[in-house]
Scaffold this motif. Structure first.
Motif, PDB file in Angstrom:
ATOM      1  N   PRO A 148       0.598  -1.394  -0.042  1.00 53.88           N
ATOM      2  CA  PRO A 148      -0.048   0.080  -0.079  1.00 53.88           C
ATOM      3  C   PRO A 148       0.769   1.204   0.014  1.00 53.88           C
ATOM      4  O   PRO A 148       0.355   2.560  -0.017  1.00 53.88           O
ATOM      5  CB  PRO A 148      -0.893  -0.064   1.196  1.00 53.88           C
ATOM      6  CG  PRO A 148       0.050  -1.122   2.201  1.00 53.88           C
ATOM      7  CD  PRO A 148       0.588  -1.940   1.272  1.00 53.88           C
ATOM      8  N   ALA A 149       2.237   1.181   0.215  1.00 49.45           N
ATOM      9  CA  ALA A 149       3.014   2.370   0.088  1.00 49.45           C
ATOM     10  C   ALA A 149       2.982   3.218  -1.136  1.00 49.45           C
ATOM     11  O   ALA A 149       3.206   2.470  -2.251  1.00 49.45           O
ATOM     12  CB  ALA A 149       4.403   2.153   0.566  1.00 49.45           C
TER      13      ALA A 149
ATOM     14  N   GLY B 284       1.024   4.814  -7.842  1.00 46.49           N
ATOM     15  CA  GLY B 284       0.547   6.044  -7.415  1.00 46.49           C
ATOM     16  C   GLY B 284       0.085   6.003  -6.288  1.00 46.49           C
ATOM     17  O   GLY B 284       0.691   5.286  -5.236  1.00 46.49           O
ATOM     18  N   GLU B 285      -0.880   6.576  -5.632  1.00 49.67           N
ATOM     19  CA  GLU B 285      -1.407   6.568  -4.309  1.00 49.67           C
ATOM     20  C   GLU B 285      -1.969   5.309  -4.061  1.00 49.67           C
ATOM     21  O   GLU B 285      -2.107   5.148  -2.855  1.00 49.67           O
ATOM     22  CB  GLU B 285      -2.569   7.679  -4.182  1.00 49.67           C
ATOM     23  CG  GLU B 285      -2.089   9.210  -4.080  1.00 49.67           C
ATOM     24  CD  GLU B 285      -1.142   9.479  -3.140  1.00 49.67           C
ATOM     25  OE1 GLU B 285      -1.324   9.044  -1.935  1.00 49.67           O
ATOM     26  OE2 GLU B 285       0.053  10.035  -3.306  1.00 49.67           O
ATOM     27  N   ALA B 286      -2.280   4.472  -5.006  1.00 53.95           N
ATOM     28  CA  ALA B 286      -2.941   3.000  -4.775  1.00 53.95           C
ATOM     29  C   ALA B 286      -1.629   2.134  -4.233  1.00 53.95           C
ATOM     30  O   ALA B 286      -2.098   1.086  -3.985  1.00 53.95           O
ATOM     31  CB  ALA B 286      -3.541   2.506  -5.913  1.00 53.95           C
ATOM     32  N   GLY B 287      -0.497   2.579  -4.376  1.00 51.65           N
ATOM     33  CA  GLY B 287       0.537   1.410  -3.725  1.00 51.65           C
ATOM     34  C   GLY B 287       1.451   1.001  -4.838  1.00 51.65           C
ATOM     35  O   GLY B 287       1.985   1.701  -5.895  1.00 51.65           O
TER      36      GLY B 287
ATOM     37  N   GLU C 167       0.268  -6.787   1.397  1.00 47.73           N
ATOM     38  CA  GLU C 167      -0.843  -6.889   2.360  1.00 47.73           C
ATOM     39  C   GLU C 167      -1.870  -7.816   1.698  1.00 47.73           C
ATOM     40  O   GLU C 167      -2.585  -8.718   2.662  1.00 47.73           O
ATOM     41  CB  GLU C 167      -1.652  -5.524   2.358  1.00 47.73           C
ATOM     42  CG  GLU C 167      -1.059  -4.507   3.357  1.00 47.73           C
ATOM     43  CD  GLU C 167      -2.208  -3.501   3.584  1.00 47.73           C
ATOM     44  OE1 GLU C 167      -3.042  -3.261   2.983  1.00 47.73           O
ATOM     45  OE2 GLU C 167      -1.758  -2.797   4.687  1.00 47.73           O
ATOM     46  N   ARG C 168      -1.994  -8.120   0.538  1.00 52.17           N
ATOM     47  CA  ARG C 168      -2.890  -9.070  -0.070  1.00 52.17           C
ATOM     48  C   ARG C 168      -2.313  -9.707  -1.186  1.00 52.17           C
ATOM     49  O   ARG C 168      -1.705  -9.507  -1.993  1.00 52.17           O
ATOM     50  CB  ARG C 168      -4.248  -8.552  -0.400  1.00 52.17           C
ATOM     51  CG  ARG C 168      -4.493  -7.273  -1.582  1.00 52.17           C
ATOM     52  CD  ARG C 168      -5.651  -6.642  -1.397  1.00 52.17           C
ATOM     53  NE  ARG C 168      -5.529  -5.551  -2.095  1.00 52.17           N
ATOM     54  CZ  ARG C 168      -5.824  -5.571  -3.572  1.00 52.17           C
ATOM     55  NH1 ARG C 168      -6.756  -6.637  -3.995  1.00 52.17           N
ATOM     56  NH2 ARG C 168      -6.086  -4.352  -4.123  1.00 52.17           N
TER      57      ARG C 168
END
Length: 360
Positions: free
Chosen positions: A178-179, A203-206, A235-236
């Protein structure tokens, strides 16, 4: 009786449903679960893909813009061979959102879209097809002049009518960190048997990490090695099959296949979003449900546009298995500015590519 029942509301199925409904056909779409889920496909696509999406929805789906790729023969610490353009070469999109947006567009065009319905039987008759589905309210049977099988690499529709399978099925794995990362380059690692691994900034989505390999390879272990090398924990994780190599026929008497069910994918990346939607447009233009013989026109049309690209893509993929010294020479020779289109291997021989090569 419906004109067409579409089984599967992925990009190819929803694109066909929208185009067919816009032409006045009575279209019913079934999706097994929730549209767009579970995710089993990368969100890294060519700049052309969002042209298939209603204009007002494009900005919401776009997560990042990509200008090039760093190719590696080993892990992230190995030498990078950059290939790039001065303008955007590809983009990263919300992959789940894409499916949902395309399904909404089909519904807005007049198609009936029903998720949570699993097709259990497809029975071709002389003058129609019967489709049995199971939903929350029980089992139903529907009739249509034709059925579009858009239900993925392990297509139940394809098996029910005895159409041949793809030449090959790869096993792909995705994971997400997620970073946020707005980097302009993807990383491609040619250290996976007969395919590759990747890192895609979203981007903002990682960040998306992934790889694909033939059956028998331990993709889970290789994925863990990839993320360990980058020092991240995802994470997933999700996985799916990637069909490579379309069979000789994707049509029967009253059934036609689209997208992954027809293996309308790029052999050198496994991506099939644009190819599947291109084939869907050909299906909408050429197939008349009142005249099943027009299914042959669909076969001719999609193969005329995509067949050469798929064959050339298979040759590109062979380069992944060359001995490392030969790969190193090739990457060193051709790295730099490029003029290719990521969905079109034929662009390797284009004037734009030649200009890029000789302008270095």
């Amino acid at each position: 009786m419906r004109d067409v029942i579409v089984v599967g509301a992925g990009p190819a199925g929803s694109r066909y449903a929208r185009r067919a409904a816009e032409d006045g056909l009575d279209v019913l779409v079934f999706e097994q679960g929730t549209i767009g889920e579970p995710l089993a496909c990368s969100g890294h696509v060519s700049t052309d893909v969002l042209e298939y999406v209603p204009e007002d929805d494009r900005a919401d789906l776009r997560q990042n813009e990509i200008y090039g790729a760093n190719f590696h023969l080993g892990g992230p610490d190995s030498r990078a061979y950059p290939f790039y353009k001065e303008n955007v070469i590809s983009q990263v999109i919300d992959r789940v959102g894409l499916d949902q947006t395309l399904a909404d567009a089909a519904s807005d065009a007049g198609a009936t879209v029903r998720d949570g319905h699993t097709v259990t039987e497809v029975d071709e008759r002389a003058d129609h097809v019967e489709v049995t589905v199971k939903g929350a309210d029980g089992t139903e049977t529907h009739r249509a002049r034709l059925v579009a099988g858009c239900d993925g690499p392990q297509s139940r529709v394809r098996d029910a009518v005895g159409l041949p399978e793809p030449d090959e099925l790869l096993h792909g794995v995705l994971g997400f960190d997620p970073a946020p990362d707005a980097g302009e380059f993807v990383d491609v690692h040619l250290n996976v048997p007969r395919f590759f691994a990747w890192r895609i900034p979203r981007g903002e989505a990682g960040v998306e990490y992934g790889l694909a390999a033939p059956p028998g390879e331990s993709v889970g272990d290789r994925f863990d090695a990839l993320t360990d090398a980058y020092g991240v924990e995802t994470e997933r994780r999700c996985s799916g099959l990637i069909p490579i190599g379309p069979p000789d026929s994707v049509t029967s008497d009253r059934v036609f296949l689209l997208g992954d069910a027809a293996a309308q994918t790029k052999p050198f990346t496994g991506g099939g979003i644009r190819y599947g939607m291109t084939a869907a447009d050909h299906a909408a233009r050429t197939i008349d449900p009142a005249r099943p013989e027009t299914l042959a026109d669909y076969e001719d049309a999609w193969r005329a546009e995509l067949g050469r690209e798929i064959r050339l893509g298979a040759w590109v993929r062979r380069g992944y298995s060359l001995p490392e010294p030969i790969q190193r020479v090739g990457l060193r020779l051709f790295s730099g500015q490029i003029g290719v289109h990521m969905d079109e291997p034929s662009s390797l021989f284009s004037r734009a590519q030649l200009r890029a090569l000789f302008s270095r």
